[in-house]
Design an enzyme around this catalytic site. Structure first.
Site, mmCIF file in Angstrom:
data_model
loop_
_atom_site.group_PDB
_atom_site.id
_atom_site.type_symbol
_atom_site.label_atom_id
_atom_site.label_comp_id
_atom_site.label_asym_id
_atom_site.label_seq_id
_atom_site.Cartn_x
_atom_site.Cartn_y
_atom_site.Cartn_z
ATOM 1 N N HIS A 19 107.382 3.950 57.936
ATOM 2 C CA HIS A 19 106.387 3.589 57.555
ATOM 3 C C HIS A 19 107.084 3.520 56.252
ATOM 4 O O HIS A 19 108.660 3.512 56.013
ATOM 5 C CB HIS A 19 106.306 5.464 57.328
ATOM 6 N N ASN B 32 97.467 10.011 58.681
ATOM 7 C CA ASN B 32 99.244 10.366 57.835
ATOM 8 C C ASN B 32 98.371 10.967 56.661
ATOM 9 O O ASN B 32 98.316 10.229 56.054
ATOM 10 C CB ASN B 32 99.793 8.858 57.983
ATOM 11 N N TRP B 33 98.817 12.131 56.788
ATOM 12 C CA TRP B 33 98.685 13.127 55.794
ATOM 13 C C TRP B 33 99.090 13.333 54.606
ATOM 14 O O TRP B 33 99.330 14.078 53.396
ATOM 15 C CB TRP B 33 98.380 14.349 56.370
ATOM 16 N N LYS B 34 100.861 12.340 54.946
ATOM 17 C CA LYS B 34 101.920 12.527 54.371
ATOM 18 C C LYS B 34 102.237 13.455 53.645
ATOM 19 O O LYS B 34 102.154 14.916 54.420
ATOM 20 C CB LYS B 34 101.585 12.053 52.885
ATOM 21 N N GLY C 112 95.766 7.024 56.173
ATOM 22 C CA GLY C 112 96.217 7.580 54.742
ATOM 23 C C GLY C 112 95.428 8.531 54.152
ATOM 24 O O GLY C 112 94.266 9.963 54.738
ATOM 25 N N GLY C 113 95.137 7.690 52.535
ATOM 26 C CA GLY C 113 94.146 8.778 51.920
ATOM 27 C C GLY C 113 92.377 9.475 52.260
ATOM 28 O O GLY C 113 92.551 10.649 51.971
ATOM 29 N N SER D 298 94.210 1.587 53.066
ATOM 30 C CA SER D 298 93.620 1.520 52.492
ATOM 31 C C SER D 298 92.304 1.623 53.702
ATOM 32 O O SER D 298 91.049 1.332 53.050
ATOM 33 C CB SER D 298 93.043 0.558 51.166
ATOM 34 N N GLU E 75 106.586 4.258 52.581
ATOM 35 C CA GLU E 75 107.233 5.301 51.689
ATOM 36 C C GLU E 75 108.637 5.743 52.300
ATOM 37 O O GLU E 75 109.762 5.537 51.349
ATOM 38 C CB GLU E 75 106.450 5.715 52.227
ATOM 39 N N ILE F 284 98.396 -0.496 50.468
ATOM 40 C CA ILE F 284 98.661 1.206 51.054
ATOM 41 C C ILE F 284 98.436 1.517 49.751
ATOM 42 O O ILE F 284 98.896 2.152 48.400
ATOM 43 C CB ILE F 284 99.796 1.467 51.243
ATOM 44 N N GLY F 285 97.496 2.751 49.916
ATOM 45 C CA GLY F 285 96.869 3.663 48.870
ATOM 46 C C GLY F 285 96.351 2.741 47.937
ATOM 47 O O GLY F 285 96.220 3.583 46.144
ATOM 48 N N GLU G 95 101.003 -3.044 57.928
ATOM 49 C CA GLU G 95 100.603 -2.003 56.650
ATOM 50 C C GLU G 95 100.850 -2.529 55.613
ATOM 51 O O GLU G 95 102.362 -2.486 54.712
ATOM 52 C CB GLU G 95 100.946 -0.516 56.573
HETATM 53 P P1 PGA Z 1 96.533 4.635 52.756
HETATM 54 O O1 PGA Z 1 98.130 4.930 53.223
HETATM 55 O O2 PGA Z 1 95.068 4.878 53.473
HETATM 56 O O3 PGA Z 1 95.987 6.118 51.756
HETATM 57 O O4 PGA Z 1 96.115 3.272 52.053
HETATM 58 C C1 PGA Z 1 98.039 4.754 54.578
HETATM 59 C C2 PGA Z 1 99.493 5.220 54.649
HETATM 60 O O5 PGA Z 1 100.237 5.091 54.377
HETATM 61 O O6 PGA Z 1 99.214 5.179 56.202
#
Ligand code: PGA
Length: 251
Positions: A93, A10-12, A229-230, A208, A95, A170-171, A165
């Site tokens: 998601h 997921n590149w956001k 994500g990251g 993460s 977010e 997350i993040g 998730e």
């Molecule tokens: P993250 O994000 O790997 O940066 O924690 C995961 C996501 O939001 O799908």
């Protein structure tokens, strides 16, 4: 082993169209197609058209969509528009739910619309830290699953992928332990069985995920992929996760 894995990135809100193309090209050189392993990336909308047919090994998904087919909805993207560009779409998601106030009802309409237009929805669910500490994790997840799949036919349920998730992971650099993730995945599997008897479900873990923790997470019985994500923004890191998965498939 017989498990099928999905490694998703997921590149956001990162990477423009040119950067996305370059990434796919480079990533494609780092791994071979393999039975039981599917790779998908979710770039921003603006990159999608330029990525069509770039590399058959790498599927493309959208990070969101609106549930209406067309109409006066300024700024929105419909499933019909995505249909010719992507195979997957992320729905709900955390977010989107938190920052853009998407409700369970919105999520449910989006899942339904995705299925109607033959897109595979990756339905995201997960609890906050506060909910986990209050012992409400399973109740929250069950509620999210039931609301999202409300009114769907049994056969439609098999086309959904669920991503667990935990929001606190997350993040944050703080992933759920493999045991914590497995516990929730097992619960999701059981809940799904009750909602759609006989239908298998692919469940991804997200939060993460890094090359260093991916192997142990993927080795858990009910974890059949990861949503990254990251670490999906760097070719070396994302391909290291793909390689870990490929190694696991050989066992
Ligand atoms: P993250 O994000 O790997 O940066 O924690 C995961 C996501 O939001 O799908």
């Amino acid at each position: 082993m017989g498990k099928k894995f999905l490694i998703a990135g997921n590149w956001k809100m990162y990477k423009n169209a040119a950067e996305s193309r370059a990434f796919i090209q480079e990533l494609g050189q780092t791994f071979k197609a393999q039975a039981g392993l599917e790779v998908v990336v979710f770039p921003p909308f603006t990159a999608l058209a330029g990525l069509r047919n770039q590399d058959a090994k790498i599927k493309i998904g959208a990070q969101n969509m609106f549930y209406e087919e067309k109409g006066a909805f300024t700024g929105e993207i419909s499933p019909v528009m995505l249909q010719e560009l992507v195979d997957y779409v992320l729905i709900g998601h955390s977010e989107r739910r938190e920052i853009f106030k998407e409700s369970d009802a919105d999520v449910s309409k989006k899942v339904r619309a995705a299925l109607q237009f033959k897109l595979s929805p990756v339905l995201c669910v997960g609890e906050t830290l506060q909910e986990r500490e209050a012992g409400k994790t399973m109740a929250k997840i069950k509620n999210q699953l039931e609301k999202a799949a409300q009114g769907l036919e049994n056969y439609e349920m098999s086309k959904i992928v669920v991503a667990y998730e935990p929001i606190w992971a997350i993040g944050t650099g703080r992933n759920a332990t493999p045991a914590q993730a497995q516990e929730v995945h097992h619960f999701i599997k059981g809940t799904w069985q009750q909602m759609a008897p006989g239908r298998n479900l692919q469940i991804l873990y997200g939060g993460s995920v890094k090359p260093e923790n991916s192997l142990e997470l993927l080795a858990q019985e009910d974890i059949s992929g990861v949503l990254v994500g990251g670490a999906s923004l760097k070719v070396e890191q994302f391909s290291a996760i793909i390689h870990n998965c490929a190694e696991l498939l050989k066992k």
